[in-house]
Scaffold this motif. Structure first.
Motif, PDB file in Angstrom:
ATOM      1  N   VAL A 101       0.852  -1.179   0.000  1.00  0.00           N
ATOM      2  CA  VAL A 101       0.000   0.000   0.000  1.00  0.00           C
ATOM      3  C   VAL A 101       0.893   1.236   0.000  1.00  0.00           C
ATOM      4  O   VAL A 101       0.688   2.167  -0.754  1.00  0.00           O
ATOM      5  CB  VAL A 101      -0.925   0.006   1.240  1.00  0.00           C
ATOM      6  CG1 VAL A 101      -1.684   1.300   1.351  1.00  0.00           C
ATOM      7  CG2 VAL A 101      -1.862  -1.181   1.203  1.00  0.00           C
ATOM      8  N   CYS A 102       1.910   1.222   0.845  1.00  0.00           N
ATOM      9  CA  CYS A 102       2.837   2.344   0.994  1.00  0.00           C
ATOM     10  C   CYS A 102       4.234   1.875   0.589  1.00  0.00           C
ATOM     11  O   CYS A 102       4.891   1.141   1.341  1.00  0.00           O
ATOM     12  CB  CYS A 102       2.833   2.836   2.441  1.00  0.00           C
ATOM     13  SG  CYS A 102       4.030   4.144   2.774  1.00  0.00           S
ATOM     14  N   SER A 103       4.655   2.301  -0.579  1.00  0.00           N
ATOM     15  CA  SER A 103       5.981   1.876  -1.035  1.00  0.00           C
ATOM     16  C   SER A 103       7.095   2.660  -0.340  1.00  0.00           C
ATOM     17  O   SER A 103       8.222   2.173  -0.247  1.00  0.00           O
ATOM     18  CB  SER A 103       6.092   2.005  -2.551  1.00  0.00           C
ATOM     19  OG  SER A 103       5.829   3.329  -2.949  1.00  0.00           O
ATOM     20  N   PRO A 109      -7.018   7.108   8.396  1.00  0.00           N
ATOM     21  CA  PRO A 109      -5.672   7.138   7.819  1.00  0.00           C
ATOM     22  C   PRO A 109      -4.644   7.750   8.775  1.00  0.00           C
ATOM     23  O   PRO A 109      -3.503   7.295   8.833  1.00  0.00           O
ATOM     24  CB  PRO A 109      -5.841   7.980   6.559  1.00  0.00           C
ATOM     25  CG  PRO A 109      -7.253   7.743   6.156  1.00  0.00           C
ATOM     26  CD  PRO A 109      -8.008   7.661   7.469  1.00  0.00           C
ATOM     27  N   ARG A 110      -5.038   8.723   9.549  1.00  0.00           N
ATOM     28  CA  ARG A 110      -4.113   9.347  10.503  1.00  0.00           C
ATOM     29  C   ARG A 110      -3.693   8.359  11.583  1.00  0.00           C
ATOM     30  O   ARG A 110      -2.541   8.310  11.995  1.00  0.00           O
ATOM     31  CB  ARG A 110      -4.744  10.586  11.129  1.00  0.00           C
ATOM     32  CG  ARG A 110      -3.785  11.314  12.052  1.00  0.00           C
ATOM     33  CD  ARG A 110      -4.310  12.631  12.462  1.00  0.00           C
ATOM     34  NE  ARG A 110      -4.257  13.515  11.302  1.00  0.00           N
ATOM     35  CZ  ARG A 110      -4.616  14.775  11.317  1.00  0.00           C
ATOM     36  NH1 ARG A 110      -5.086  15.320  12.400  1.00  0.00           N
ATOM     37  NH2 ARG A 110      -4.525  15.504  10.237  1.00  0.00           N
ATOM     38  N   SER A 123       0.828   9.367  -1.466  1.00  0.00           N
ATOM     39  CA  SER A 123       0.086   8.755  -2.565  1.00  0.00           C
ATOM     40  C   SER A 123      -0.742   7.547  -2.129  1.00  0.00           C
ATOM     41  O   SER A 123      -1.649   7.130  -2.843  1.00  0.00           O
ATOM     42  CB  SER A 123       1.033   8.353  -3.694  1.00  0.00           C
ATOM     43  OG  SER A 123       1.888   7.316  -3.277  1.00  0.00           O
ATOM     44  N   CYS A 124      -0.492   7.006  -0.955  1.00  0.00           N
ATOM     45  CA  CYS A 124      -1.210   5.817  -0.495  1.00  0.00           C
ATOM     46  C   CYS A 124      -2.427   6.141   0.366  1.00  0.00           C
ATOM     47  O   CYS A 124      -3.191   5.245   0.721  1.00  0.00           O
ATOM     48  CB  CYS A 124      -0.272   4.896   0.272  1.00  0.00           C
ATOM     49  SG  CYS A 124       0.455   5.669   1.730  1.00  0.00           S
ATOM     50  N   VAL A 125      -2.636   7.399   0.699  1.00  0.00           N
ATOM     51  CA  VAL A 125      -3.692   7.752   1.643  1.00  0.00           C
ATOM     52  C   VAL A 125      -5.064   7.323   1.125  1.00  0.00           C
ATOM     53  O   VAL A 125      -5.872   6.770   1.873  1.00  0.00           O
ATOM     54  CB  VAL A 125      -3.667   9.254   1.978  1.00  0.00           C
ATOM     55  CG1 VAL A 125      -4.858   9.655   2.824  1.00  0.00           C
ATOM     56  CG2 VAL A 125      -2.372   9.606   2.702  1.00  0.00           C
ATOM     57  N   ALA A 142      -9.666   3.516   1.359  1.00  0.00           N
ATOM     58  CA  ALA A 142     -10.478   2.468   0.740  1.00  0.00           C
ATOM     59  C   ALA A 142     -10.421   1.179   1.557  1.00  0.00           C
ATOM     60  O   ALA A 142     -11.443   0.498   1.714  1.00  0.00           O
ATOM     61  CB  ALA A 142     -10.012   2.217  -0.694  1.00  0.00           C
ATOM     62  N   LEU A 143      -9.255   0.845   2.078  1.00  0.00           N
ATOM     63  CA  LEU A 143      -9.133  -0.362   2.891  1.00  0.00           C
ATOM     64  C   LEU A 143      -9.913  -0.242   4.199  1.00  0.00           C
ATOM     65  O   LEU A 143     -10.502  -1.214   4.671  1.00  0.00           O
ATOM     66  CB  LEU A 143      -7.660  -0.662   3.201  1.00  0.00           C
ATOM     67  CG  LEU A 143      -6.835  -1.184   2.040  1.00  0.00           C
ATOM     68  CD1 LEU A 143      -5.355  -1.203   2.410  1.00  0.00           C
ATOM     69  CD2 LEU A 143      -7.299  -2.566   1.624  1.00  0.00           C
TER      70      LEU A 143
END
Length: 82
Positions: A6-8, A28-29, A43-45, A50-51
């Motif tokens: 999800v987060c590269s 997300p926070r 970019s993954c937020v 969505a998850l």
């Protein structure tokens, strides 16, 4: 084993985000606080959002009812105004 990142930036997988959510991270926070995901390029937020979806979250449920989300125990050091 298939790893979907999800987060590269920090190498955080979909499974790790889901585990943090299962442990109580509802936003997300809160995921960022638990794993750093979403704190670099950002970019993954949206993927994290969505998850998380609109699943059960005690704080979100309070907010949806128009009730205060934070209470004094959540804010250490906050003194009442005299």
């Amino acid at each position: 084993m298939d790893r979907v990142y999800v987060c590269s930036c920090f190498g955080i997988t979909e499974q790790q985000v889901k585990q943090h959510a299962a442990d109580g991270a509802c936003t997300p926070r809160q995921i960022a606080s638990a794993s750093k995901a979403g704190t670099d390029c950002g970019s993954c937020v949206r993927r994290i959002q969505a998850l998380l979806g609109r699943g059960a979250c005690p704080r979100r449920e309070l907010a949806d009812q128009g009730m205060p989300v934070l209470s004094k125990p959540d804010l250490p050091g906050l003194e009442e105004a005299a």
